[in-house]
Every structure is written in structure tokens, then in C-alpha cells.
Design a protein around this motif. Structure first.
Motif, PDB file in Angstrom:
ATOM      1  N   GLU A   1      43.536  32.406   4.693  1.00  0.00           N
ATOM      2  CA  GLU A   1      43.154  32.027   3.345  1.00  0.00           C
ATOM      3  C   GLU A   1      42.920  33.296   2.515  1.00  0.00           C
ATOM      4  N   PRO A   2      43.494  33.362   1.294  1.00  0.00           N
ATOM      5  CA  PRO A   2      43.243  34.537   0.448  1.00  0.00           C
ATOM      6  C   PRO A   2      41.748  34.728   0.203  1.00  0.00           C
ATOM      7  N   TYR A   3      41.316  35.998   0.125  1.00  0.00           N
ATOM      8  CA  TYR A   3      39.897  36.283  -0.064  1.00  0.00           C
ATOM      9  C   TYR A   3      39.724  37.421  -1.071  1.00  0.00           C
ATOM     10  N   ASP A   4      38.496  37.563  -1.597  1.00  0.00           N
ATOM     11  CA  ASP A   4      38.203  38.562  -2.630  1.00  0.00           C
ATOM     12  C   ASP A   4      38.486  39.972  -2.115  1.00  0.00           C
ATOM     13  N   ARG A   5      39.185  40.771  -2.933  1.00  0.00           N
ATOM     14  CA  ARG A   5      39.474  42.159  -2.557  1.00  0.00           C
ATOM     15  C   ARG A   5      38.214  43.026  -2.673  1.00  0.00           C
ATOM     16  N   PHE A   6      37.458  42.845  -3.753  1.00  0.00           N
ATOM     17  CA  PHE A   6      36.299  43.695  -4.019  1.00  0.00           C
ATOM     18  C   PHE A   6      35.030  42.954  -3.606  1.00  0.00           C
ATOM     19  N   ARG A   7      34.241  43.578  -2.712  1.00  0.00           N
ATOM     20  CA  ARG A   7      33.028  42.939  -2.201  1.00  0.00           C
ATOM     21  C   ARG A   7      31.934  43.987  -2.063  1.00  0.00           C
ATOM     22  N   GLY A   8      30.762  43.709  -2.675  1.00  0.00           N
ATOM     23  CA  GLY A   8      29.636  44.622  -2.590  1.00  0.00           C
ATOM     24  C   GLY A   8      29.903  45.966  -3.227  1.00  0.00           C
TER      25      GLY A   8
ATOM     26  N   ILE B   1      30.884  48.455 -17.048  1.00  0.00           N
ATOM     27  CA  ILE B   1      30.563  48.497 -15.629  1.00  0.00           C
ATOM     28  C   ILE B   1      30.058  47.136 -15.159  1.00  0.00           C
ATOM     29  N   GLY B   2      30.553  46.682 -14.005  1.00  0.00           N
ATOM     30  CA  GLY B   2      30.181  45.383 -13.456  1.00  0.00           C
ATOM     31  C   GLY B   2      29.841  45.480 -11.985  1.00  0.00           C
ATOM     32  N   TYR B   3      29.745  44.324 -11.350  1.00  0.00           N
ATOM     33  CA  TYR B   3      29.387  44.279  -9.940  1.00  0.00           C
ATOM     34  C   TYR B   3      30.120  43.126  -9.254  1.00  0.00           C
ATOM     35  N   ALA B   4      30.677  43.421  -8.076  1.00  0.00           N
ATOM     36  CA  ALA B   4      31.319  42.396  -7.254  1.00  0.00           C
ATOM     37  C   ALA B   4      30.394  42.068  -6.096  1.00  0.00           C
TER      38      ALA B   4
ATOM     39  N   GLN C   1      36.849  40.735 -15.498  1.00  0.00           N
ATOM     40  CA  GLN C   1      35.951  41.743 -16.053  1.00  0.00           C
ATOM     41  C   GLN C   1      34.665  41.095 -16.584  1.00  0.00           C
ATOM     42  N   ASP C   2      34.807  40.009 -17.330  1.00  0.00           N
ATOM     43  CA  ASP C   2      33.626  39.315 -17.857  1.00  0.00           C
ATOM     44  C   ASP C   2      32.724  38.830 -16.718  1.00  0.00           C
ATOM     45  N   TRP C   3      33.326  38.334 -15.640  1.00  0.00           N
ATOM     46  CA  TRP C   3      32.545  37.823 -14.510  1.00  0.00           C
ATOM     47  C   TRP C   3      31.813  38.948 -13.789  1.00  0.00           C
ATOM     48  N   PHE C   4      32.497  40.085 -13.590  1.00  0.00           N
ATOM     49  CA  PHE C   4      31.847  41.226 -12.940  1.00  0.00           C
ATOM     50  C   PHE C   4      30.652  41.723 -13.762  1.00  0.00           C
ATOM     51  N   VAL C   5      30.800  41.770 -15.091  1.00  0.00           N
ATOM     52  CA  VAL C   5      29.702  42.217 -15.952  1.00  0.00           C
ATOM     53  C   VAL C   5      28.524  41.248 -15.856  1.00  0.00           C
ATOM     54  N   THR C   6      28.820  39.970 -15.829  1.00  0.00           N
ATOM     55  CA  THR C   6      27.754  38.967 -15.694  1.00  0.00           C
ATOM     56  C   THR C   6      26.993  39.148 -14.385  1.00  0.00           C
ATOM     57  N   GLN C   7      27.713  39.410 -13.291  1.00  0.00           N
ATOM     58  CA  GLN C   7      27.053  39.623 -12.002  1.00  0.00           C
ATOM     59  C   GLN C   7      26.201  40.892 -12.029  1.00  0.00           C
ATOM     60  N   PHE C   8      26.689  41.914 -12.704  1.00  0.00           N
ATOM     61  CA  PHE C   8      25.944  43.172 -12.820  1.00  0.00           C
ATOM     62  C   PHE C   8      24.606  42.952 -13.528  1.00  0.00           C
ATOM     63  N   GLN C   9      24.629  42.098 -14.526  1.00  0.00           N
ATOM     64  CA  GLN C   9      23.428  41.854 -15.319  1.00  0.00           C
ATOM     65  C   GLN C   9      22.485  40.835 -14.690  1.00  0.00           C
TER      66      GLN C   9
ATOM     67  N   GLY D   1      34.506  35.012  -1.310  1.00  0.00           N
ATOM     68  CA  GLY D   1      35.105  33.939  -2.104  1.00  0.00           C
ATOM     69  C   GLY D   1      34.461  33.624  -3.433  1.00  0.00           C
ATOM     70  N   LYS D   2      33.450  34.397  -3.875  1.00  0.00           N
ATOM     71  CA  LYS D   2      32.774  34.053  -5.128  1.00  0.00           C
ATOM     72  C   LYS D   2      33.678  34.248  -6.342  1.00  0.00           C
ATOM     73  N   LEU D   3      34.408  35.354  -6.404  1.00  0.00           N
ATOM     74  CA  LEU D   3      35.334  35.562  -7.524  1.00  0.00           C
ATOM     75  C   LEU D   3      36.441  34.525  -7.482  1.00  0.00           C
ATOM     76  N   LYS D   4      36.965  34.279  -6.316  1.00  0.00           N
ATOM     77  CA  LYS D   4      38.029  33.274  -6.148  1.00  0.00           C
ATOM     78  C   LYS D   4      37.576  31.922  -6.684  1.00  0.00           C
ATOM     79  N   GLU D   5      36.346  31.539  -6.401  1.00  0.00           N
ATOM     80  CA  GLU D   5      35.818  30.260  -6.871  1.00  0.00           C
ATOM     81  C   GLU D   5      35.616  30.282  -8.384  1.00  0.00           C
ATOM     82  N   ALA D   6      35.097  31.404  -8.909  1.00  0.00           N
ATOM     83  CA  ALA D   6      34.815  31.492 -10.348  1.00  0.00           C
ATOM     84  C   ALA D   6      36.088  31.425 -11.184  1.00  0.00           C
ATOM     85  N   LEU D   7      37.197  31.948 -10.656  1.00  0.00           N
ATOM     86  CA  LEU D   7      38.445  32.001 -11.424  1.00  0.00           C
ATOM     87  C   LEU D   7      39.501  31.058 -10.853  1.00  0.00           C
ATOM     88  N   LYS D   8      39.080  30.037 -10.158  1.00  0.00           N
ATOM     89  CA  LYS D   8      40.033  29.159  -9.481  1.00  0.00           C
ATOM     90  C   LYS D   8      40.961  28.446 -10.445  1.00  0.00           C
TER      91      LYS D   8
END
Length: 620
Positions: free
Chosen positions: A189-196, A154-157, A120-128, A162-169
Motif C-alpha cells: 500500500e502506498p505510504y507517506d514519503r515524509f514522516r517526522g 515552513i511546515g511539519y510532517a 503545503q497548506d496541510w504541512f503548515v497547519t500541522q506545524f502550527q 498515512g496521515k497526509l495520504k488520508e488528508a489529501l485522499k
């Protein structure tokens, strides 16, 4: 888990009550106490006092009284254990676990909460940030204010695999997959569920992020993508915005159910903070029960298009089986093609509030839907309408409510189709063409000496007693029990609380009898103790549990299975017999009479099985 009085006293001692209450309302110092306007009733002069030394609050206007735990359950709308856990987290205390395995499960769940919070914190950061420009523009286009975006997290993916995967690795791929944030496919390889997607956090009643809803910003399908079910998230038992709406509904006395996230957010911005939404599925029976715990008559305000109105009717049908005196649903009809967000933008909050004041009762919604389901010009068409309404009546478990619905349908039918000369002034004297079972004799009860009128209540009493003794069996019968509606209101409240406790502990610590009693709270605790110490032992499946032999326990569990099957079958059989009795009354033929007699015999055999389980002959 065992919460001793000493542990709970320590929890209260570590909680500064005025600070806790001061987060939700304005308090001013008054000598050694604090005072404010009571949140439980409307008042202009303060009569609500908080005493930190004694650890309680009291209102001299409405007599509301309690401690920190009571504040969390009554004002915040949390369950007892949720309130305890939130207070314990704030006080730096560990809630006792039943055993090491339970502690490990609890730690695993806590880790998933950490994962969701970090996401959640990462999505909000991307939104901003720079990449969130399109998402911010979308929110602005929808009329959402920056403070609203912040309040709802409210945030943004980003559109990346793989950006979320890398951020929370640092959490590890396994945890990210388990939390529903990554998609894992065989040999890939597992990949991000939420994109764009615009990201909307879904929270539990304690305000913790447990899932996400993602809205696509450009073209593509699906428009909305939700998290899958996880150890933290069950979409059929979750309502979006429940944590915020609980407090708001206490102030307004209502709760508004809308179709989607954006409707909830738009209504909150317009001043209607008591709105919630299901999560991409039709409103479930469990969600309806959750709503009834908030207010007696939730308002369903689905979109004005055909799909929205069909969803509203499905919710109406699902509510029939759980209706109880004073509890129902009401329906708000929006202009065709509009949703709540559209209406508020076009006509303002006052127009939406006016629609809420014109809400339609459940009985009227059922009647209109069935009336519109087919033509009514020919006698055969009107017979079809009778049949459809009779089917809806059969779904109502409460006998008294079913009778009143039958009268209401009969009145509407007479007004449309009966000749004027055949309509008397007094509805009780009406001899119109149809009164669906409103005065029909009750179906036979089989062996009344063995069963008596208390048979169904005693059966439920025995089942509850057995489940209180062996809470682990609740999971085994959870699906059947969640659809049952006991006739006794006390039994209904107790069963609902027991099912909630099981849901709360799903995948966590083992729930034993002592822990279950603690979770139930004071009122239901006394009822449960009375059952455990009372005449539930009239049933063999309760008595045999006291034996130590595995054979006896097996017999007891087998008899409990049989009792729950009987409990489930009884309303179905009674409804079938009722329909056959009505059919025979409307059009007595050799076939309809034979079907009625067959069901009577089946009912007698059913009651004989119940009598064998009761194992005593003085129940009438």
C-alpha cells in the motif's frame, strides 16, 4: 501554442499595472499617475512613474521602461512564458494551447500544482498545531523567528505512514504518488514519503510549490530528504529560493550560493535575501547558467569543512567550460568547520558581509586547489603541478579566456619556483620555466579553403536554424546541447533560451516553431528570424527539411545528428591536440611528436567531414 498580439493586448488590458508593481514597491498617487523610487537603480527622490491608462512604467533616471510582462521578466526575473502565465492566472485568462493533447497535459500539470499547494497548506497547519510543537521548538533553537517561518512556508510532517495520504485522499493515490508525496512499492500500500520531518517547500521561479525538502528532527538518516524528480521538479535545474532571491539580487547586485535550506533561511533573516542553494547535489552546469542570468559573478559560499571546500572546487571545475567574457564565479571562504548560519549567529551580519567583500576569483581557487593537491619540492612534483593546471586549461572552451588563465597560472608558477635572476620586470618578456600555451601557435585547421575561421560558427548557425525549424528535435539532443558553449555570444544566448523553452514545456504541450519564436521574446526573436531566413541553408540538413518526402526528411535529420556530433567532438579534439602540442613543446620526443602528428591527421579528417556538411567552398 500561439500568443497573438490581440491576446497579449487583452492580457495587458486586464492587468492593473500600478496594482501589480505596488506589490513589490511603494507607489504614491501623483495626479493621473503613480510614482516611486526606481527599483532598477539606487535613488533618493522618485523618478519612476506608472501610468495605468497607457499601461507602461518609465524611469526618468535610468530610462527603464516597459509593460506588465516586461516588469515580470526584468524585476521578478521570470522567463517570458512564466510571466505570461502568471499574469493570465491573475486575470482569469486561459493561455492558448496548441492542441487538445497539449491542453490535457497542461491540465494534468495544473492538477499537480493543486496537489502540492494542498500538501503545503496541510504541512503548515500541522506545524502550527499540537503535533508541531517539536518542530517549532527546533526552529526556535535554530534562531528562526515566527515571521521567518511564515515567509518561507515552513511546515511539519507528522511521524505517520498515512496521515497526509488520508488528508489529501480526494486527489487520488495516483496523483499523490506522481507528485512525490507517497511512496509506491510493488505489492504494498502506498505510504507517506515524509514522516517526522520539518518541511521546507521548494518553489519554481513563479513561486509555486513544486517539491519539498524534509529535515529529520531526531536521530536518523538521511538528515535531509528531498522530493524525487517529478513532472514539476528537476533537482538539477532548480535552485532553492530562486523566486525570492531574483528580486533581492537585482537590488544588491549579487547572488550568494550556499549549501542548504537552513543557510538560505538564516541569511535571509539576517538581511541577505539574495541567497540560493542547490538541492542535495553538486552545483550543476545548468544551475551555473541560471546564476549567470542573474549576475555575472555569483558568490559561492560553501561550508568551511573539507566536504564543503571539495564541493566548491567541483563547482569551479564545472564552470570552466562555460566561462565567457565578464562571467565567472567568486568564492567566499568561511572559517573552518563553520557554515553561513553559524557565522551569522556567532559574529553577525556585518562579519558575513565583510567576508563577501573578500571573495576570491575563480582563477585563484583553481590555482590554490591544484597547488595543494600534491607536493612541489622535487622537479617531478612541479611537473605534476604543470600537468594538472594544463588539464584545467584544456577544459576552458573560450580561447581568449584560456590564454589569460594560462598567463595567470604562469605568473603564479614563476613567483613560486623561478629564480629571482630569471624574473624580468615585464611579464610579456618573462622567460621563466613555464608558459602553458599562452603564446603557442594555434593548432592546424585542416582544409582552410573548405572550412575557414568561420567554420565552427557556421556549423552552430546551421544547427540552430534546423532546431528552430524543428523544435521537437531539441529534446532528442538536449543533453549534448546543454553542455555546448557556442563561440558567438548571440548564438549562446539563443541556444540557452531554446533549451529553457524545452525544459519549460517538458511533459506539456507540443512545442512548434511558431510557439518557440513567441517564447524567445523580441531580441532573440529577431535573431532567430534572421537565421531562418539567412544562409543557414548552406547546410544540406537545413535545405532537405523543405522537401516533403520522408526519405529527404530522414536524410536531413541524419545529417543534423552528424553535425551535432561534430560540434561536440571539435573542442575535445582541439583540447587533445593542444595538450599534445604543449607536451611536444616541453619535452620533444619521438613518441610525443608522433602523437601530435596523429592528432593533426585526425583534425584534418574531422575538418573534411565538416566541409562535406557545409556543402559550399566560399566559407573562408
Amino acid at each position: 501554442m500561439s500568443l497573438t498580439p490581440q491576446w497579449l493586448d487583452e492580457l495587458r488590458a486586464r492587468t492593473t499595472l500600478s496594482a501589480l508593481i505596488g506589490r513589490s514597491m511603494k507607489l504614491t498617487k501623483a495626479g493621473r499617475e503613480f510614482k516611486g523610487c526606481c527599483p532598477f537603480h539606487n535613488e533618493k527622490t522618485p523618478s519612476f512613474y506608472v501610468n495605468d491608462e497607457k499601461g507602461f512604467y518609465h524611469c526618468f533616471g535610468c530610462s527603464a521602461h516597459g509593460d506588465a510582462i516586461r516588469w515580470m521578466t526584468d524585476q521578478r526575473g521570470l522567463g517570458f512564458m512564466d510571466a505570461v502565465k502568471e499574469l493570465a492566472d491573475a486575470a482569469g485568462m486561459q493561455v492558448p494551447a496548441a492542441d487538445p493533447r497539449a491542453a490535457a497535459k497542461a491540465e494534468r500539470a495544473n492538477t499537480l500544482y493543486d496537489v502540492m499547494t494542498a500538501a503545503q497548506d496541510w504541512f503548515v497547519t500541522q506545524f502550527q498545531g499540537l503535533e508541531g510543537a517539536e518542530a517549532r521548538a527546533y526552529c526556535e533553537k535554530r534562531g528562526l523567528k515566527p515571521e521567518t517561518n511564515k515567509a518561507f512556508g515552513i511546515g511539519y510532517a507528522p511521524d505517520s505512514r498515512g496521515k497526509l495520504k488520508e488528508a489529501l485522499k480526494h486527489f487520488g493515490e495516483e496523483k499523490l504518488v506522481e507528485a512525490g508525496l507517497l511512496i509506491s512499492v510493488d505489492d504494498k500500500e502506498p505510504y507517506d514519503r515524509f514522516r517526522g520531518r520539518l518541511m521546507i517547500p521548494i518553489r519554481d521561479p513563479r513561486g509555486r510549490v513544486i517539491a519539498f525538502g524534509g529535515r529529520i528532527l531526531g536521530a536518523g538518516e538521511p538528515k535531509y530528504l528531498n522530493s524525487p524528480d517529478t513532472p514539476l521538479f528537476d533537482k538539477g535545474r532548480t535552485l532553492y529560493n530562486l523566486d525570492k532571491a531574483s528580486a533581492a539580487s537585482r537590488a544588491s547586485g549579487r547572488v550568494i550560493v550556499v549549501e542548504g535550506y537552513m543557510d538560505v533561511i538564516a541569511l535571509a533573516q539576517a538581511g541577505f535575501g539574495e541567497a540560493v542553494a542547490p538541492l542535495g547535489t553538486a552545483l550543476t552546469e545548468q544551475q551555473i547558467i541560471m546564476l549567470w542570468r542573474m549576475v555575472p559573478k555569483p558568490l559561492l559560499c560553501f561550508d568551511g569543512d573539507s566536504a564543503g571546500q571539495k564541493a566548491a572546487f567541483r563547482a569551479a571545475q564545472r564552470a570552466l567550460g562555460g566561462l565567457k567574457p565578464g562571467h565567472s564565479l567568486e568564492f567566499v571562504t568561511l572559517p573552518e568547520g563553520m557554515d553561513p548560519d553559524d557565522l551569522v549567529k556567532k559574529s553577525g551580519a556585518r562579519a558575513f558581509g565583510a567576508l563577501l567583500d573578500q571573495a576570491e576569483p575563480l582563477v585563484e581557487r583553481i590555482w590554490k586547489a591544484e597547488l595543494a593537491a600534491g607536493p612541489t619540492s622535487a622537479p617531478e612534483d612541479r611537473a605534476g603541478l604543470k600537468q594538472r593546471l594544463g588539464t584545467q586549461l584544456a577544459n576552458i572552451a573560450d580561447t581568449e579566456i584560456r590564454r589569460h588563465y594560462a598567463d595567470a597560472f604562469a605568473e603564479r608558477f614563476d613567483m613560486l619556483f623561478a629564480r629571482k635572476t630569471r624574473q624580468p620586470q615585464n611579464a610579456a618578456q618573462r622567460k621563466g620555466p613555464w608558459r602553458p600555451n599562452s603564446n603557442a601557435p594555434a593548432p592546424p585547421t585542416g582544409d582552410a579553403k573548405a572550412i575557414g575561421s568561420r567554420g565552427p560558427d557556421l556549423l552552430m548557425q546551421g544547427i540552430l536554424t534546423a532546431l528552430l525549424s524543428e523544435p521537437a528535435l531539441l529534446m532528442r539532443h538536449q543533453e549534448v546541447l546543454s553542455h555546448s558553449v557556442p563561440r558567438d555570444s548571440g548564438h549562446a544566448r539563443l541556444l540557452s533560451a531554446m533549451l529553457d523553452a524545452v525544459a519549460l514545456h517538458s511533459g506539456k504541450e507540443t512545442l512548434d516553431s511558431a510557439a518557440l519564436l513567441t517564447i524567445l521574446g523580441p531580441d532573440l526573436y529577431n535573431m532567430a528570424q534572421a537565421l531562418l531566413q539567412g544562409d543557414g541553408t548552406a547546410f544540406g540538413f537545413v535545405r532537405k527539411r523543405a522537401d516533403n518526402g520522408e526519405m529527404a526528411r530522414g536524410d536531413a535529420f541524419g545529417q543534423l545528428d552528424e553535425a551535432i556530433r561534430l560540434m561536440k567532438q571539435r573542442p575535445e579534439l582541439e583540447a587533445a591536440l593542444q595538450r599534445a602540442t604543449e607536451a611536444a613543446g616541453f619535452d620533444l620526443t619521438e613518441e610525443s611528436f608522433a602523437e601530435q602528428q596523429r592528432l593533426r591527421a585526425e583534425k584534418q579528417a574531422f575538418d573534411a567531414r565538416l566541409s562535406a556538411l557545409l556543402q559550399r567552398d566560399d566559407l573562408g
